[in-house]
Design an enzyme around this catalytic site. Structure first.
Site, PDB file in Angstrom:
ATOM      1  N   ARG A 122       0.855  -1.196   0.000  1.00 51.08           N
ATOM      2  CA  ARG A 122       0.000   0.000   0.000  1.00 51.08           C
ATOM      3  C   ARG A 122       0.889   1.243   0.000  1.00 51.08           C
ATOM      4  O   ARG A 122       1.663   1.444   0.947  1.00 51.08           O
ATOM      5  CB  ARG A 122      -0.888   0.006   1.236  1.00 51.08           C
ATOM      6  CG  ARG A 122      -1.848   1.193   1.353  1.00 51.08           C
ATOM      7  CD  ARG A 122      -2.614   1.140   2.679  1.00 51.08           C
ATOM      8  NE  ARG A 122      -3.321  -0.123   2.842  1.00 51.08           N
ATOM      9  CZ  ARG A 122      -3.816  -0.565   3.993  1.00 51.08           C
ATOM     10  NH1 ARG A 122      -3.661   0.160   5.105  1.00 51.08           N
ATOM     11  NH2 ARG A 122      -4.448  -1.726   4.057  1.00 51.08           N
ATOM     12  N   HIS A 167       1.650  -2.073   5.658  1.00 45.95           N
ATOM     13  CA  HIS A 167       1.488  -2.428   4.250  1.00 45.95           C
ATOM     14  C   HIS A 167       2.483  -1.688   3.358  1.00 45.95           C
ATOM     15  O   HIS A 167       2.903  -2.224   2.326  1.00 45.95           O
ATOM     16  CB  HIS A 167       0.071  -2.099   3.789  1.00 45.95           C
ATOM     17  CG  HIS A 167      -0.968  -3.082   4.210  1.00 45.95           C
ATOM     18  ND1 HIS A 167      -1.269  -4.219   3.488  1.00 45.95           N
ATOM     19  CD2 HIS A 167      -1.809  -3.085   5.280  1.00 45.95           C
ATOM     20  CE1 HIS A 167      -2.248  -4.885   4.087  1.00 45.95           C
ATOM     21  NE2 HIS A 167      -2.587  -4.218   5.183  1.00 45.95           N
ATOM     22  N   ASP A 174      -3.534  -8.441   3.302  1.00 40.85           N
ATOM     23  CA  ASP A 174      -4.878  -8.704   3.816  1.00 40.85           C
ATOM     24  C   ASP A 174      -5.497  -9.776   2.934  1.00 40.85           C
ATOM     25  O   ASP A 174      -5.570  -9.618   1.707  1.00 40.85           O
ATOM     26  CB  ASP A 174      -5.738  -7.440   3.761  1.00 40.85           C
ATOM     27  CG  ASP A 174      -5.260  -6.349   4.700  1.00 40.85           C
ATOM     28  OD1 ASP A 174      -4.561  -6.668   5.682  1.00 40.85           O
ATOM     29  OD2 ASP A 174      -5.578  -5.168   4.444  1.00 40.85           O
ATOM     30  N   GLU A 256      -7.225  -7.848  13.607  1.00 37.05           N
ATOM     31  CA  GLU A 256      -7.804  -8.036  12.276  1.00 37.05           C
ATOM     32  C   GLU A 256      -7.521  -9.461  11.794  1.00 37.05           C
ATOM     33  O   GLU A 256      -6.372  -9.805  11.517  1.00 37.05           O
ATOM     34  CB  GLU A 256      -7.211  -7.028  11.280  1.00 37.05           C
ATOM     35  CG  GLU A 256      -7.484  -5.580  11.653  1.00 37.05           C
ATOM     36  CD  GLU A 256      -6.814  -4.594  10.712  1.00 37.05           C
ATOM     37  OE1 GLU A 256      -6.007  -5.023   9.840  1.00 37.05           O
ATOM     38  OE2 GLU A 256      -7.083  -3.389  10.827  1.00 37.05           O
ATOM     39  N   HIS A 259      -5.287  -9.750   8.480  1.00 36.22           N
ATOM     40  CA  HIS A 259      -4.046  -8.986   8.349  1.00 36.22           C
ATOM     41  C   HIS A 259      -2.831  -9.811   8.804  1.00 36.22           C
ATOM     42  O   HIS A 259      -2.754 -10.221   9.967  1.00 36.22           O
ATOM     43  CB  HIS A 259      -4.184  -7.717   9.198  1.00 36.22           C
ATOM     44  CG  HIS A 259      -3.018  -6.792   9.177  1.00 36.22           C
ATOM     45  ND1 HIS A 259      -3.090  -5.506   8.685  1.00 36.22           N
ATOM     46  CD2 HIS A 259      -1.743  -6.936   9.624  1.00 36.22           C
ATOM     47  CE1 HIS A 259      -1.913  -4.914   8.824  1.00 36.22           C
ATOM     48  NE2 HIS A 259      -1.081  -5.769   9.391  1.00 36.22           N
TER      49      HIS A 259
END
Length: 284
Positions: A122, A167, A174, A256, A259
């Site tokens: 990301r 990320h 994810d 999460e 994740h």
């Protein structure tokens, strides 16, 4: 000078003038960009886009069988629009992380499952987009699905949004598990009625994933991997994903279930900002 010679000389001069005029016209046409064409970065004086280090690779160059549903290239995410920096729906990771996913996938395929990634590397500009969105308390277009019980003013304090993301270091992913054969998930239609991400699987937005108890990116404590309210088949599915990845060196984020970060990270302290696009890893 005879009449024939005068005519021949005049014709030669005219041909020369036409050639000059044509050359000038072609030069002018070449120099002017076509209507609607975007100027190049060099022409606009902008710096060229950064590229990924050679340690990064497109996941499908390592494993073509892993399903990719890159949510941030679409409007079906908590922001409600394509996120900055996501140019193409391609998963990019450091090569060690991609190869570890490949090993996990091989074992899951033998059991009748496949991995599906929602997000991989990301860029920092995407994280900045999240931060701007979180600070705009009036934008609640995706609240009902992704953070129905959380006041938007609490997103930073509760840890759902931060100014840096693992990320961006390239080894965090994810993902979920899909039972084979993997049927496609229907496209999201912007503006369609929303359902809370913690509803029973049959009532929330359809996903070809096995039932994990919540949808992806559900801002709710029910998304905590070991939340005691999760049991039965949902618990078994979370444990299946975690065990398959832990065996290959991935560590789960307890808040999460989707994740995971590959350890050791090749870039543990570097936050990259090259765009999510195949050209970022071209030739790797």
């Amino acid at each position: 000078m005879t009449g024939l010679k005068r005519l021949t000389r005049r014709a030669s001069v005219l041909r020369g003038l036409c050639a000059l005029a044509t050359t000038g016209l072609l030069t002018a046409i070449t120099a002017v960009p076509s209507a609607g064409a975007a100027p190049s970065a060099e022409a606009a004086g902008a710096a060229p886009e950064p590229k990924a280090p050679r340690e990064f690779v497109a996941l499908d160059r390592v494993d073509r069988t892993i399903v990719q549903e890159m949510r941030y290239t679409t409007a079906h995410n908590f922001v409600g629009e394509r996120v900055d920096g996501y140019r193409q729906p391609v998963c990019i990771l450091t090569r060690p992380a991609a190869e570890a996913l490949h090993r996990a996938q091989a074992k899951l395929l033998a059991r009748g499952y496949t991995l599906k990634v929602y997000d991989c590397y990301r860029p920092q500009r995407a994280v900045d987009h999240f931060v701007r969105w979180a600070k705009n308390l009036d934008d609640k277009r995706m609240k009902r699905e992704f953070y129905p019980l959380v006041d938007k003013s609490r997103l930073f304090a509760d840890g759902y949004i931060a100014e840096k993301s693992g990320h961006s270091r390239g080894s965090t992913v994810d993902l979920t598990v899909v039972r084979l054969p993997a049927l496609p998930t229907r496209p999201y239609v912007p503006g369609e009625p929303q359902a809370e991400c913690f509803r029973p699987q049959a009532e929330r937005f359809p996903d070809n994933s096995v039932d994990m108890g919540t949808g992806f990116d559900c801002f709710d404590t029910l998304s905590h991997t070991d939340d005691p309210r999760i049991g039965g088949v949902q618990r078994a599915n979370r444990d299946l994903l975690r065990a398959a990845l832990a065996e290959q060196g991935f560590v789960n984020l307890p808040e999460e279930w989707w994740h995971f970060t590959f350890k050791p990270e090749p870039f543990p302290a570097t936050f990259f900002d090259f765009p999510v696009a195949r050209r970022s890893v071209a030739g790797h």
